[in-house]
Design an enzyme around this catalytic site. Sequence first.
Site, PDB file in Angstrom:
ATOM      1  N   GLY A  11       0.785  -1.227   0.000  1.00 32.16           N
ATOM      2  CA  GLY A  11       0.000   0.000   0.000  1.00 32.16           C
ATOM      3  C   GLY A  11       0.815   1.274   0.000  1.00 32.16           C
ATOM      4  CB  CYS A  12       4.381   1.978   0.564  1.00 30.44           C
ATOM      5  SG  CYS A  12       5.570   3.310   0.423  1.00 30.44           S
ATOM      6  CE  LYS A  13      -1.544   7.525  -2.788  1.00 39.10           C
ATOM      7  NZ  LYS A  13      -2.139   8.825  -3.033  1.00 39.10           N
ATOM      8  CB  THR A  16       2.600   1.765  -5.847  1.00 43.63           C
ATOM      9  OG1 THR A  16       1.990   1.064  -4.757  1.00 43.63           O
ATOM     10  CG2 THR A  16       1.783   1.555  -7.111  1.00 43.63           C
TER      11      THR A  16
END
Length: 158
Positions: A11-13, A16
Amino acid sequence: MARVSFYSKPGCKGGTKQKVLLTAAGHEVIPYNLLTEPWTVERLRSFFGDRPVAEWFNPSAPKVKSGEVVPEKVDEQTALALMLKEPLLIRRPLLEVGEQREVGFDVQKIDAWIGLQAVDESLQQISDNLMKENLQGCSHGHGHDHGHKHHKEGGCKH
């Protein structure tokens, strides 16, 4: 093209974006949850190479930001023990290709290691835009002390 084992916080942008850049360059990215991986001292240590111990730490980890853990004052054995107990302290991502391992996302170092050039024109613009961003930490481009709130798990809310 490389097969990249990619250890990060789901979930870490920033993570990603890093995975998109690797994929656009034709690499196969195998994502792993850094927080639930069954680390051993030896395996975790192998990602840090000859970097100073302070560079092993995630500067956005709550215990680092609060001053409870001061990376510059921790020795190697203590750092590894702390990180095994609390994986949020580990600088992300951890990357593994074959037997070679790296910590963090230094674009120049990774480009020299496995290449980050987009494999075709349709991906070139995406890659060019991502390469202009700070991909080392949080995905906001504000450096390490950027004043927005992180939740208890140590990740960005953005």
